[in-house]
Design an enzyme around this catalytic site. Structure first.
Site, PDB file in Angstrom:
ATOM      1  N   ARG A  49       0.845  -1.202   0.000  1.00  0.00           N
ATOM      2  CA  ARG A  49       0.000   0.000   0.000  1.00  0.00           C
ATOM      3  C   ARG A  49       0.883   1.255   0.000  1.00  0.00           C
ATOM      4  NH1 ARG A  49      -2.584   3.258   4.169  1.00  0.00           N
ATOM      5  NH2 ARG A  49      -4.644   3.899   3.511  1.00  0.00           N
TER       6      ARG A  49
ATOM      7  N   HIS B 157       4.183   3.658  -5.735  1.00  0.00           N
ATOM      8  CA  HIS B 157       4.231   5.036  -6.251  1.00  0.00           C
ATOM      9  C   HIS B 157       5.415   5.829  -5.667  1.00  0.00           C
ATOM     10  CE1 HIS B 157       1.458   7.212  -3.051  1.00  0.00           C
ATOM     11  NE2 HIS B 157       2.449   6.555  -2.491  1.00  0.00           N
TER      12      HIS B 157
HETATM   13  C1  LIG Z   1       4.658   5.738   2.015  1.00  0.00           C
HETATM   14  S1  LIG Z   1       4.940   4.659   3.342  1.00  0.00           S
HETATM   15  C2  LIG Z   1       3.542   3.548   3.233  1.00  0.00           C
HETATM   16  C3  LIG Z   1       3.316   2.808   4.522  1.00  0.00           C
HETATM   17  C4  LIG Z   1       2.087   1.907   4.529  1.00  0.00           C
HETATM   18  N1  LIG Z   1       2.162   0.877   3.534  1.00  0.00           N
HETATM   19  C5  LIG Z   1       0.841   2.739   4.363  1.00  0.00           C
HETATM   20  O1  LIG Z   1       0.189   2.662   3.332  1.00  0.00           O
HETATM   21  O2  LIG Z   1       0.520   3.498   5.263  1.00  0.00           O
HETATM   22  C6  LIG Z   1       6.250   3.671   2.696  1.00  0.00           C
HETATM   23  C7  LIG Z   1       6.699   2.583   3.634  1.00  0.00           C
HETATM   24  O3  LIG Z   1       7.716   1.814   2.993  1.00  0.00           O
HETATM   25  C8  LIG Z   1       8.698   1.504   3.948  1.00  0.00           C
HETATM   26  N2  LIG Z   1       9.946   1.203   3.242  1.00  0.00           N
HETATM   27  C9  LIG Z   1      10.720   2.055   2.533  1.00  0.00           C
HETATM   28  N3  LIG Z   1      11.776   1.401   2.018  1.00  0.00           N
HETATM   29  C10 LIG Z   1      11.643   0.097   2.399  1.00  0.00           C
HETATM   30  C11 LIG Z   1      12.404  -1.061   2.142  1.00  0.00           C
HETATM   31  N4  LIG Z   1      13.521  -1.018   1.396  1.00  0.00           N
HETATM   32  N5  LIG Z   1      11.978  -2.226   2.669  1.00  0.00           N
HETATM   33  C12 LIG Z   1      10.840  -2.290   3.427  1.00  0.00           C
HETATM   34  N6  LIG Z   1      10.066  -1.209   3.696  1.00  0.00           N
HETATM   35  C13 LIG Z   1      10.467  -0.020   3.181  1.00  0.00           C
HETATM   36  C14 LIG Z   1       8.769   2.753   4.805  1.00  0.00           C
HETATM   37  O4  LIG Z   1       9.393   2.538   6.033  1.00  0.00           O
HETATM   38  C15 LIG Z   1       7.306   3.114   4.926  1.00  0.00           C
HETATM   39  O5  LIG Z   1       6.709   2.490   6.026  1.00  0.00           O
END
Ligand SMILES: C[S@@+](CC[C@H](N)C(=O)[O-])C[C@H]1O[C@@H](n2cnc3c(N)ncnc32)[C@H](O)[C@@H]1O
Length: 386
Positions: free
Chosen positions: A290, A294
């Protein structure tokens, strides 16, 4: 005039989300038609000032104090509570009320209105801090960045206005890990968008969830739902509330910096995981991404999707919870998100055609698109192995 306003109110109250946005668009069109050139230019000049003043209001807990008080508060009372000078505060309050953020009820007297309440809660405050402190500098860096790159589209995660604004060479999420205050605010913004609307009327999920027994999972049982990059776990929590038989069968994965500071979540297993690495949970029923895809350019997205695809079996499905942009006539909130993703992360919002092509690049196919919020085009894009 009052009767026109009352009619618009009545119409909005009986309208759904799409209707409400249509009314707002109509009102904006009317405003555009009756405004003078000066009105437009003044309102453009006001936009940065307004967010900066609201940001100060958040620092001073101004909105929280006004919202918590029944009735009006005087400038002197508010100056006392916030520790600011009545002279400065009086000018800020007058400005905020003339912009509709609070209500002026008399000489030096103010009261909360709907906007005050929105700005007074955690979600509103997080949005203001993220918008001003993290995103604001990126927006300011945007014109020079594009002048220097000769106005080319962005397809890199390390060469965006983000790096220019925050004076770093790091990928945005690596920078966030090193800047926990900004990361925490981003996570709060994400949690504030925590609705579980996507589960409503989504037959595929409902059908599969109903097949799951209410007894605790067997040790060899594969997880039902893996929320990859799920932040603070709000979606797993919501799913566990809706389908209690799924508790114990839900997994939340995110970066160690996120997972390691989370309190335990009942019925949800948490796992530190980098989605650019091999997915260790094989054959889950659903993998869920989610607001992840993007955030990244196509090349990185293909890697993320491939890692999920490699872990899927023919009965697994990958659910992508994101916008499917219409080819024409997109709403400004969606186009704003698209530009924001580009300048802040090197990412983008995608059209149906772009989703099909991206899925194909990772050995997946689009099986279904379940549109659940028509106004913002937010959908579950169901992917299966090719
Ligand atoms: C825009 S947020 C979306 C969070 C959640 N899925 C939501 O919709 O509320 C992006 C998420 O991706 C995680 N993230 C970024 N890079 C990552 C990686 N390499 N592996 C796992 N998670 C990652 C971030 O920590 C963050 O929680």
């Amino acid at each position: 005039m009052d009767s026109i306003v009352a009619q618009i109110h009545a119409l909005a109250e009986t309208s759904d989300e799409v209707g409400r946005l249509e009314i707002q668009k109509g009102l904006r069109d009317v405003q555009m038609e009756i405004q003078s050139p000066k009105d437009l230019l003044m309102s453009l000049a006001n936009s940065q000032l307004l967010i900066a003043t609201i940001r100060m209001g958040a620092d001073l807990k101004l909105f929280r104090n006004i919202a918590a008080h029944k009735g009006s508060m005087t400038t002197v009372q508010l100056a006392d509570i916030t520790g600011s000078s009545p002279q400065l505060l009086g000018r800020l309050l007058r400005y905020l009320s003339s912009n509709g953020m609070i209500r002026e009820t008399g000489l030096h007297e103010y009261q909360a209105n709907t906007n005050t309440h929105i700005l007074a809660d955690d979600k509103g405050e997080a949005m203001v801090y993220h918008g001003f402190d993290t995103h604001g500098p990126i927006v300011s860096a945007m014109p020079d960045f594009f002048k220097q790159n000769n106005y080319r589209d962005i397809d890199s995660v390390t060469d965006t206005p983000f790096q220019k604004a925050h004076n770093t060479k790091l990928r945005p999420f690596d920078w966030f890990v090193q800047n926990p205050k900004h990361f925490e605010t981003l996570q709060k913004v994400m949690t504030s968008l925590a609705g579980a609307e996507w589960t409503v009327g989504f037959d595929l999920l409902d059908m599969e969830a109903k097949k799951v027994p209410s007894t605790p999972p067997r040790p060899s049982e594969k997880p039902f739902f893996v929320d990859v990059g799920g932040g603070h776990g709000h979606q797993s929590i919501q799913l566990g509330k809706r389908y209690t038989n799924l508790l114990g069968r839900l997994v939340l994965q995110d970066l160690p910096a996120v997972i390691n500071q989370l309190p335990p979540i009942e019925g949800v297993q948490t796992e530190a995981y980098d989605f650019f690495e091999k997915q260790s949970i094989i054959g889950a029923k659903f993998y869920y991404l989610r607001r992840i895809i993007h955030d990244w350019p196509d090349e990185e997205c293909t890697k993320i999707l491939r890692n999920v695809a490699d872990a899927m079996d023919p009965t697994s499905r990958l659910l992508i919870d994101e916008v499917v942009l219409p080819d024409t006539g997109a709403h400004w909130q969606a186009t704003m998100a698209d530009i924001s993703m580009m300048i802040g992360l090197g990412g983008k919002e995608r059209t149906s055609e772009q989703w099909h092509s991206l899925a194909g690049s990772a050995g997946l196919r689009v099986e279904q698109i379940h549109l659940y919020t028509a106004s913002t085009y937010t959908s579950i894009i169901v992917l299966a192995l090719k």
